[in-house]
Design a protein around this motif. Structure first.
Motif, PDB file in Angstrom:
ATOM      1  N   LEU A  63      61.723  48.515  39.564  1.00  0.00           N
ATOM      2  CA  LEU A  63      61.958  49.698  40.377  1.00  0.00           C
ATOM      3  C   LEU A  63      62.762  50.696  39.564  1.00  0.00           C
ATOM      4  CD1 LEU A  63      61.755  51.118  43.149  1.00  0.00           C
ATOM      5  CD2 LEU A  63      63.879  49.953  43.787  1.00  0.00           C
ATOM      6  N   TRP A  64      62.255  51.933  39.500  1.00  0.00           N
ATOM      7  CA  TRP A  64      62.868  52.974  38.676  1.00  0.00           C
ATOM      8  C   TRP A  64      63.293  54.155  39.531  1.00  0.00           C
ATOM      9  CZ3 TRP A  64      63.188  52.100  33.319  1.00  0.00           C
ATOM     10  CH2 TRP A  64      62.445  51.012  32.844  1.00  0.00           C
ATOM     11  N   ARG A  65      64.269  54.911  39.005  1.00  0.00           N
ATOM     12  CA  ARG A  65      64.732  56.146  39.648  1.00  0.00           C
ATOM     13  C   ARG A  65      64.889  57.201  38.568  1.00  0.00           C
ATOM     14  NH1 ARG A  65      69.484  59.050  40.218  1.00  0.00           N
ATOM     15  NH2 ARG A  65      69.905  59.988  42.261  1.00  0.00           N
ATOM     16  N   ASN A  66      64.465  58.421  38.875  1.00  0.00           N
ATOM     17  CA  ASN A  66      64.761  59.525  37.969  1.00  0.00           C
ATOM     18  C   ASN A  66      65.131  60.759  38.763  1.00  0.00           C
ATOM     19  OD1 ASN A  66      62.421  61.111  38.612  1.00  0.00           O
ATOM     20  ND2 ASN A  66      61.183  59.899  37.198  1.00  0.00           N
ATOM     21  N   CYS A  67      65.678  61.737  38.063  1.00  0.00           N
ATOM     22  CA  CYS A  67      66.169  62.944  38.712  1.00  0.00           C
ATOM     23  C   CYS A  67      65.987  64.130  37.778  1.00  0.00           C
ATOM     24  CB  CYS A  67      67.653  62.771  39.063  1.00  0.00           C
ATOM     25  SG  CYS A  67      68.443  64.241  39.752  1.00  0.00           S
ATOM     26  N   ALA A  85      72.703  73.197  42.482  1.00  0.00           N
ATOM     27  CA  ALA A  85      71.328  73.101  41.990  1.00  0.00           C
ATOM     28  C   ALA A  85      70.425  72.522  43.076  1.00  0.00           C
ATOM     29  CB  ALA A  85      71.266  72.220  40.742  1.00  0.00           C
ATOM     30  N   VAL A  86      69.116  72.667  42.855  1.00  0.00           N
ATOM     31  CA  VAL A  86      68.104  71.985  43.659  1.00  0.00           C
ATOM     32  C   VAL A  86      67.608  70.802  42.834  1.00  0.00           C
ATOM     33  CG1 VAL A  86      65.856  72.128  44.773  1.00  0.00           C
ATOM     34  CG2 VAL A  86      67.408  74.086  44.861  1.00  0.00           C
ATOM     35  N   GLU A  87      67.758  69.590  43.372  1.00  0.00           N
ATOM     36  CA  GLU A  87      67.368  68.374  42.664  1.00  0.00           C
ATOM     37  C   GLU A  87      66.081  67.791  43.226  1.00  0.00           C
ATOM     38  OE1 GLU A  87      71.722  66.498  41.551  1.00  0.00           O
ATOM     39  OE2 GLU A  87      70.741  65.896  43.414  1.00  0.00           O
ATOM     40  N   GLN A  88      65.325  67.140  42.364  1.00  0.00           N
ATOM     41  CA  GLN A  88      64.172  66.353  42.791  1.00  0.00           C
ATOM     42  C   GLN A  88      64.369  64.931  42.287  1.00  0.00           C
ATOM     43  OE1 GLN A  88      60.011  67.842  42.920  1.00  0.00           O
ATOM     44  NE2 GLN A  88      59.579  66.260  41.391  1.00  0.00           N
ATOM     45  N   ILE A  89      64.388  63.976  43.202  1.00  0.00           N
ATOM     46  CA  ILE A  89      64.658  62.571  42.873  1.00  0.00           C
ATOM     47  C   ILE A  89      63.429  61.742  43.217  1.00  0.00           C
ATOM     48  CG2 ILE A  89      66.104  60.571  43.398  1.00  0.00           C
ATOM     49  CD1 ILE A  89      68.348  62.545  44.013  1.00  0.00           C
ATOM     50  N   ALA A  90      63.060  60.851  42.317  1.00  0.00           N
ATOM     51  CA  ALA A  90      61.877  60.006  42.514  1.00  0.00           C
ATOM     52  C   ALA A  90      62.255  58.536  42.399  1.00  0.00           C
ATOM     53  CB  ALA A  90      60.798  60.348  41.492  1.00  0.00           C
ATOM     54  N   TRP A  91      61.692  57.709  43.295  1.00  0.00           N
ATOM     55  CA  TRP A  91      61.797  56.257  43.258  1.00  0.00           C
ATOM     56  C   TRP A  91      60.384  55.700  43.151  1.00  0.00           C
ATOM     57  CZ3 TRP A  91      66.250  53.043  44.083  1.00  0.00           C
ATOM     58  CH2 TRP A  91      67.444  53.742  44.268  1.00  0.00           C
ATOM     59  N   PHE A  92      60.149  54.803  42.185  1.00  0.00           N
ATOM     60  CA  PHE A  92      58.801  54.265  42.000  1.00  0.00           C
ATOM     61  C   PHE A  92      58.869  52.921  41.284  1.00  0.00           C
ATOM     62  CE2 PHE A  92      59.964  56.874  38.420  1.00  0.00           C
ATOM     63  CZ  PHE A  92      59.528  56.173  37.305  1.00  0.00           C
ATOM     64  N   VAL A  93      57.757  52.160  41.376  1.00  0.00           N
ATOM     65  CA  VAL A  93      57.656  50.840  40.750  1.00  0.00           C
ATOM     66  C   VAL A  93      56.684  50.924  39.581  1.00  0.00           C
ATOM     67  CG1 VAL A  93      56.996  48.421  41.052  1.00  0.00           C
ATOM     68  CG2 VAL A  93      58.182  49.641  42.894  1.00  0.00           C
ATOM     69  N   GLN A  94      57.099  50.367  38.449  1.00  0.00           N
ATOM     70  CA  GLN A  94      56.255  50.342  37.254  1.00  0.00           C
ATOM     71  C   GLN A  94      56.519  49.046  36.494  1.00  0.00           C
ATOM     72  OE1 GLN A  94      56.522  53.879  34.863  1.00  0.00           O
ATOM     73  NE2 GLN A  94      55.491  52.965  33.118  1.00  0.00           N
ATOM     74  N   ASP A  95      55.451  48.298  36.209  1.00  0.00           N
ATOM     75  CA  ASP A  95      55.553  47.037  35.468  1.00  0.00           C
ATOM     76  C   ASP A  95      56.530  46.071  36.129  1.00  0.00           C
ATOM     77  OD1 ASP A  95      53.767  48.039  33.570  1.00  0.00           O
ATOM     78  OD2 ASP A  95      55.386  48.912  32.379  1.00  0.00           O
ATOM     79  N   GLY A  96      56.508  46.024  37.463  1.00  0.00           N
ATOM     80  CA  GLY A  96      57.341  45.075  38.186  1.00  0.00           C
ATOM     81  C   GLY A  96      58.791  45.471  38.341  1.00  0.00           C
TER      82      GLY A  96
END
Length: 467
Positions: A154-158, A141-152
């Protein structure tokens, strides 16, 4: 009367006066106060130290996961089922480049990178794209992964942008076509999350560790620990067990039972292994003795980047059996071996093996599928007395009858100055994003008022239109 007076005096001498009791209580209170303050300070120091260690440990664990994600940014090619263009006898074929790995290559800005960095509320967010592979190196598959900060935090999603097969229900990535990605909290108390892209710089030179600077010749020494076979090694002049600019390995042990038409039992299987040493005359040919000598073993430090590179020469014979190599079945790899333990390096608790790098032999005629092989890496802990080993395990019926010629072997230390990190204005010139080949992570995490800090350079050599 005199006796009575004596008794009174004796009673007074055996007790305490009010003033003495008050002084005693004051002293005791002072001691208790001092001891209590010392205990309180000790407890606070212990809690502060624990908080610092916890914050640092969390930051390092998050950085390790981040590095594993980002290092694969832009991975876009894979091995596929089916015969190569030169015929089935030459092994599997390589796929075309999957264009969905690029951010927006068809736009006016022609963004052929595989990442996006956006700053909001003082924190960066990073989105990358890459291919996912199965255990045989085939496209999934082709994956898209995101790292970001929200409400203090650190989050990751895919999420999956494109796929070859239906994803299982427990797949860690959601199907981007049908649902939004699930956010996973990686760390709380994040006070800094900054991502700085880096382009190759012109400052700093690679440091050649092997062979010695200005030299190109080397030698392969077969390893035999009682459960291994000694492969045949010759140089470009055809001389056996002699060093030179090229080393050809042949006579591999065969793990395929021709009589039974099946792979040999696990107890009977063997692998071939050779150790790279300087091209010098040695009185002792045992790999342990040679590996122990200065110039044949290396120290690899954490937070540094290294590269092992070499070139596989195309064989003179079009039907050389090395081209029957089957990924996922046969095994050819280069890696590090510990002189002290005689095995691959391990680190951490529980012990984790530092894996070798797999490579492919020539898969086609002339220069097709042959050429340079290079792998860059860093180590999690300090590795000392490490030797460079090439491993070959042949399970296909005929691949052991082939030969592999390796030349231009080098071990390099890559200075961090090879990357130039600065805040680029990619919105003004998105086409320049394809030149980014590394990211600088700066991460601060707080735990009960104490901070843990990590600063790490993560190479991403596959970002851009070409690997």
């Amino acid at each position: 009367m005199a006796n009575k007076g004596t008794k009174v005096q004796m009673q007074r001498a055996s007790g305490f006066t009010l003033i003495e009791l008050m002084v005693y209580i004051a002293l005791l209170g002072g001691i208790v106060l001092i001891a209590g303050q010392a205990f309180s300070d000790s407890t606070k120091m212990r809690m502060r130290t624990q908080s610092m260690l916890q914050a640092s440990e969390t930051a390092e664990k998050v950085a390790s996961i981040f590095k594993a994600d980002i290092a694969q940014t832009g991975a876009k090619t894979s091995m596929e089922d089916g015969a190569s263009e030169s015929g089935a006898e030459y092994g599997n074929k390589f796929s075309n480049i999957y264009s969905n790995v690029y951010m927006d290559p068809n736009s006016d800005n022609k963004d052929s990178s595989s990442f996006s960095v956006v700053t909001k509320d003082g924190f960066d967010s990073l989105t990358i794209r890459r291919l996912r592979y199965d255990e045989s190196g085939h496209y999934v598959a082709v994956e898209q992964i995101a790292w970001f900060v929200q409400d203090g935090s650190l989050w990751r999603n895919c999420k999956v942008i494109e796929k070859k097969t239906t994803l299982p229900d427990d797949d860690p990535c959601t199907d981007g076509a049908t649902s939004e990605p699930n956010n996973i909290e990686m760390a709380s108390g994040v006070s800094k999350f900054k991502i700085t892209p880096g382009k190759p710089g012109v400052v700093g030179n690679n440091i050649q560790l092997f062979p010695a600077v200005g030299e190109s010749e080397f030698k392969f020494v077969g390893r035999n620990d009682g459960d291994r076979e000694m492969p045949i090694v010759s140089n470009e002049a055809g001389e056996m067990h002699k060093g030179g600019n090229t080393q050809t390995i042949s006579g591999f042990y065969q793990n395929y039972d021709q009589n039974m038409q099946t792979i040999k039992s696990e107890a009977a299987q063997k692998i071939n292994e050779v150790i790279a040493v300087r091209n010098e005359t040695f009185s002792d040919f045992s790999w342990q003795t040679l590996c122990a000598q200065e110039g044949n073993n290396f120290t690899f430090e954490p937070n540094n980047e290294y590269e092992i590179s070499f070139e596989i020469l195309p064989t003179d014979e079009n039907a050389d059996k090395s081209k029957l190599f089957v990924p996922g079945e046969d095994h050819m790899a280069v890696g590090l071996r510990s002189l002290e333990t005689r095995t691959s390096f391990t680190y951490g608790e529980p012990a984790t093996k530092f894996s070798d790098f797999a490579f492919f032999p020539p898969l086609g005629v002339k220069n097709e599928g042959s050429g340079e092989r290079s792998m860059r890496f860093s180590v999690p802990d300090k590795f000392t007395k490490a030797c460079i080993a090439f491993t070959f395990a042949c399970y296909s019926p005929l691949v052991s009858q082939g030969k592999i010629s390796i030349t231009k072997l080098k071990v390099l230390k890559i200075p961090s100055a090879n990357y130039k990190f600065e805040d680029y204005d990619f919105e003004a010139n998105k086409s320049d994003k394809q030149n980014v080949k590394a990211f600088l992570l700066s991460l601060d995490i707080k735990s009960r008022g104490e901070s843990g800090h990590v600063e790490m350079v993560v190479p991403a050599p596959s970002n851009g239109p070409r690997d």
